[in-house]
Design a protein around this motif. Structure first.
Motif, PDB file in Angstrom:
ATOM      1  N   UNK A 229      36.093  -9.756   2.656  1.00  0.00           N
ATOM      2  CA  UNK A 229      36.650 -10.412   3.843  1.00  0.00           C
ATOM      3  C   UNK A 229      35.701 -10.270   5.034  1.00  0.00           C
ATOM      4  N   UNK A 230      35.159  -9.055   5.208  1.00  0.00           N
ATOM      5  CA  UNK A 230      34.225  -8.837   6.316  1.00  0.00           C
ATOM      6  C   UNK A 230      33.012  -9.746   6.175  1.00  0.00           C
ATOM      7  N   UNK A 231      32.550  -9.881   4.958  1.00  0.00           N
ATOM      8  CA  UNK A 231      31.383 -10.722   4.698  1.00  0.00           C
ATOM      9  C   UNK A 231      31.681 -12.186   4.977  1.00  0.00           C
ATOM     10  N   UNK A 232      32.865 -12.629   4.600  1.00  0.00           N
ATOM     11  CA  UNK A 232      33.252 -14.016   4.840  1.00  0.00           C
ATOM     12  C   UNK A 232      33.412 -14.284   6.341  1.00  0.00           C
ATOM     13  N   UNK A 233      33.916 -13.273   7.068  1.00  0.00           N
ATOM     14  CA  UNK A 233      34.022 -13.409   8.525  1.00  0.00           C
ATOM     15  C   UNK A 233      32.655 -13.526   9.145  1.00  0.00           C
ATOM     16  N   UNK A 234      31.712 -12.730   8.608  1.00  0.00           N
ATOM     17  CA  UNK A 234      30.356 -12.734   9.162  1.00  0.00           C
ATOM     18  C   UNK A 234      29.693 -14.103   9.006  1.00  0.00           C
ATOM     19  N   UNK A 235      30.163 -14.858   8.020  1.00  0.00           N
ATOM     20  CA  UNK A 235      29.575 -16.186   7.790  1.00  0.00           C
ATOM     21  C   UNK A 235      30.056 -17.206   8.811  1.00  0.00           C
ATOM     22  N   UNK A 236      31.152 -16.853   9.504  1.00  0.00           N
ATOM     23  CA  UNK A 236      31.775 -17.774  10.446  1.00  0.00           C
ATOM     24  C   UNK A 236      31.019 -17.737  11.766  1.00  0.00           C
ATOM     25  N   UNK A 237      29.968 -18.498  11.855  1.00  0.00           N
ATOM     26  CA  UNK A 237      29.123 -18.462  13.059  1.00  0.00           C
ATOM     27  C   UNK A 237      29.543 -19.542  14.058  1.00  0.00           C
ATOM     28  N   UNK A 239      27.689 -21.799  15.271  1.00  0.00           N
ATOM     29  CA  UNK A 239      27.110 -23.070  14.821  1.00  0.00           C
ATOM     30  C   UNK A 239      28.018 -23.738  13.783  1.00  0.00           C
ATOM     31  N   UNK A 240      28.560 -22.923  12.887  1.00  0.00           N
ATOM     32  CA  UNK A 240      29.441 -23.481  11.853  1.00  0.00           C
ATOM     33  C   UNK A 240      30.733 -24.019  12.473  1.00  0.00           C
ATOM     34  N   UNK A 241      31.280 -23.262  13.450  1.00  0.00           N
ATOM     35  CA  UNK A 241      32.478 -23.741  14.159  1.00  0.00           C
ATOM     36  C   UNK A 241      32.239 -25.112  14.771  1.00  0.00           C
ATOM     37  N   UNK A 242      31.109 -25.231  15.443  1.00  0.00           N
ATOM     38  CA  UNK A 242      30.791 -26.481  16.120  1.00  0.00           C
ATOM     39  C   UNK A 242      30.608 -27.605  15.104  1.00  0.00           C
ATOM     40  N   UNK A 243      29.963 -27.277  14.013  1.00  0.00           N
ATOM     41  CA  UNK A 243      29.724 -28.264  12.959  1.00  0.00           C
ATOM     42  C   UNK A 243      31.046 -28.807  12.404  1.00  0.00           C
ATOM     43  N   UNK A 244      32.021 -27.913  12.235  1.00  0.00           N
ATOM     44  CA  UNK A 244      33.322 -28.317  11.693  1.00  0.00           C
ATOM     45  C   UNK A 244      34.066 -29.213  12.680  1.00  0.00           C
ATOM     46  N   UNK A 245      33.946 -28.881  13.974  1.00  0.00           N
ATOM     47  CA  UNK A 245      34.608 -29.693  15.004  1.00  0.00           C
ATOM     48  C   UNK A 245      34.029 -31.104  15.019  1.00  0.00           C
ATOM     49  N   UNK A 268      40.609 -24.743  17.345  1.00  0.00           N
ATOM     50  CA  UNK A 268      40.192 -23.554  16.591  1.00  0.00           C
ATOM     51  C   UNK A 268      39.818 -23.954  15.176  1.00  0.00           C
ATOM     52  N   UNK A 269      39.035 -23.113  14.549  1.00  0.00           N
ATOM     53  CA  UNK A 269      38.671 -23.391  13.152  1.00  0.00           C
ATOM     54  C   UNK A 269      39.495 -22.482  12.246  1.00  0.00           C
ATOM     55  N   UNK A 270      40.154 -23.124  11.292  1.00  0.00           N
ATOM     56  CA  UNK A 270      41.098 -22.413  10.443  1.00  0.00           C
ATOM     57  C   UNK A 270      40.620 -22.397   8.990  1.00  0.00           C
ATOM     58  N   UNK A 271      40.823 -21.272   8.308  1.00  0.00           N
ATOM     59  CA  UNK A 271      40.584 -21.219   6.862  1.00  0.00           C
ATOM     60  C   UNK A 271      41.810 -21.800   6.168  1.00  0.00           C
ATOM     61  N   UNK A 272      41.652 -22.901   5.444  1.00  0.00           N
ATOM     62  CA  UNK A 272      42.792 -23.549   4.786  1.00  0.00           C
ATOM     63  C   UNK A 272      43.483 -22.552   3.848  1.00  0.00           C
ATOM     64  N   UNK A 276      42.544 -13.586   3.531  1.00  0.00           N
ATOM     65  CA  UNK A 276      43.372 -12.552   2.916  1.00  0.00           C
ATOM     66  C   UNK A 276      43.909 -12.981   1.550  1.00  0.00           C
ATOM     67  N   UNK A 277      43.895 -14.299   1.311  1.00  0.00           N
ATOM     68  CA  UNK A 277      44.356 -14.781  -0.004  1.00  0.00           C
ATOM     69  C   UNK A 277      43.183 -15.228  -0.870  1.00  0.00           C
ATOM     70  N   UNK A 278      41.996 -14.770  -0.524  1.00  0.00           N
ATOM     71  CA  UNK A 278      40.827 -15.066  -1.367  1.00  0.00           C
ATOM     72  C   UNK A 278      40.066 -16.317  -0.957  1.00  0.00           C
ATOM     73  N   UNK A 279      40.486 -16.937   0.172  1.00  0.00           N
ATOM     74  CA  UNK A 279      39.755 -18.113   0.648  1.00  0.00           C
ATOM     75  C   UNK A 279      38.359 -17.727   1.103  1.00  0.00           C
ATOM     76  N   UNK A 280      37.452 -18.694   1.084  1.00  0.00           N
ATOM     77  CA  UNK A 280      36.072 -18.405   1.484  1.00  0.00           C
ATOM     78  C   UNK A 280      35.675 -19.221   2.706  1.00  0.00           C
ATOM     79  N   UNK A 281      34.631 -18.731   3.377  1.00  0.00           N
ATOM     80  CA  UNK A 281      34.099 -19.473   4.514  1.00  0.00           C
ATOM     81  C   UNK A 281      33.133 -20.537   4.003  1.00  0.00           C
ATOM     82  N   UNK A 282      33.704 -21.598   3.471  1.00  0.00           N
ATOM     83  CA  UNK A 282      32.890 -22.727   3.029  1.00  0.00           C
ATOM     84  C   UNK A 282      33.447 -23.956   3.728  1.00  0.00           C
ATOM     85  N   UNK A 283      32.613 -24.956   3.918  1.00  0.00           N
ATOM     86  CA  UNK A 283      33.042 -26.135   4.675  1.00  0.00           C
ATOM     87  C   UNK A 283      34.303 -26.762   4.114  1.00  0.00           C
TER      88      UNK A 283
END
Ligand SMILES: [Zn+2]
Length: 304
Positions: A229-237, A239-245, A268-272, A276-283
């Motif tokens: 989870x910590x690693x997936x959070x670290x991926x949430x930069x 730049x990625x937030x802006x890209x998703x918007x 805000x950017x939300x993990x679908x 905590x349920x195994x979701x990943x920080x992927x587009x």
């Protein structure tokens, strides 16, 4: 003078004796009797050579210049030579990259030689380590095995031959040479050469057994972190937030409210699927939500 002549004659007589012995029926009989063992050892030797090639499949990337010049005059067996030229990778870089690579070899190895931090490359490198280790152990075991076979026929061979011609004896019995060099370990080189060619620095990383063990550890730690989870959070930069918007046209993917219509809308950017349920920080697992929808979603998950 006479003494020297005597020594010389004795020596020549001995050489002739050795030559004759290796051609004798007695020796041929011994040779035949252990033929099966010899073949077995040679098979193992070939297997060890194959294990050494484990790395070739892993690294199919093409990286820069790798120059090796064969200047030898002799045309002997070139197994190691072949391994060597396949396992050398050179990256030409600035002096500072060279310096940094020597401080953090694995990090720079991944970055500049395109080794992905994934479970796939982790398992490839684990497999290489396995094969290399088996090859190194195999060499030692093979030597012991050969020695014990030769030892077992010791009593049938004249002592003087056995004592002074052990290596020749092994060759004559049909054992192939074991290649003890470790040149097959992959070598990665970072090199800097100044424009004028007057100064140069070089950093070499050899993936021998010791370094491979450490490298597998290194990859393993990184892969685990990325999956955590910590690693997936670290991926949430940012730049990625802006890209998703931008991708979602600054529009809430739940209620459809858009920043184009409401100037001060907090998006805000939300993990679908939540982390905590195994979701990943992927587009594909990210979406833009307005803060209200995001809050409602959060409370729903807590309630469920
Ligand atoms: Zn909304």
């Amino acid at each position: 003078m006479e003494f020297i002549l005597f020594i010389l004659t004795a020596y020549i007589a001995y050489r002739i004796y050795v030559m004759v012995y290796f051609r004798s029926d007695q020796f041929t009989t011994i040779q035949r009797s252990i033929e099966a063992y010899t073949a077995n050892c040679n098979d193992l030797n070939h297997h060890i050579q194959e294990l050494k090639n484990a790395y070739v499949d892993v690294s199919s990337y093409d990286y820069g210049i790798s120059v090796l010049t064969d200047s030898s005059n002799y045309n002997f067996k070139r197994t190691e030579w072949n391994n060597n030229s396949k396992n050398r990778y050179v990256h030409n870089c600035s002096a500072s990259v060279c310096k940094n690579a020597s401080d953090q070899p694995f990090k720079y190895l991944c970055k500049y030689f395109d080794i992905k931090v994934t479970e796939e490359s982790l398992s490839s490198f684990e497999a290489v380590l396995n094969d290399f280790e088996a090859a190194e152990q195999g060499k030692i075991l093979l030597r012991e095995k050969r020695d014990s076979i030769v030892e077992s026929i010791r009593s049938s061979i004249p002592a003087i031959i056995y004592k002074f011609n052990k290596e020749k004896l092994k060759r004559k019995l049909g054992f192939e040479e074991i290649d003890f060099s470790t040149l097959y370990f992959p070598v990665y080189t970072f090199q800097y050469v100044s424009a004028g060619g007057n100064s140069s620095t070089k950093c070499e990383i050899t993936l021998d057994i010791n370094n491979l063990n450490k490298f597998v550890d290194y990859l393993n730690t990184l892969v685990k972190f990325r999956k955590s989870i910590a690693g997936q959070r670290a991926l949430m930069t940012s730049a990625l937030r802006e890209k998703m918007k931008v991708r979602d046209h600054y529009t809430c993917q739940s209620c459809g409210i858009s920043a184009y219509n409401e100037k001060h809308l907090l998006l805000e950017i939300d993990h679908i699927i939540p982390l905590s349920k195994g979701g990943e920080t992927t587009e594909s697992n990210l979406q833009t939500l307005c803060w209200k929808c995001n809050r409602t979603k959060g409370s729903k998950i807590i309630a469920s």
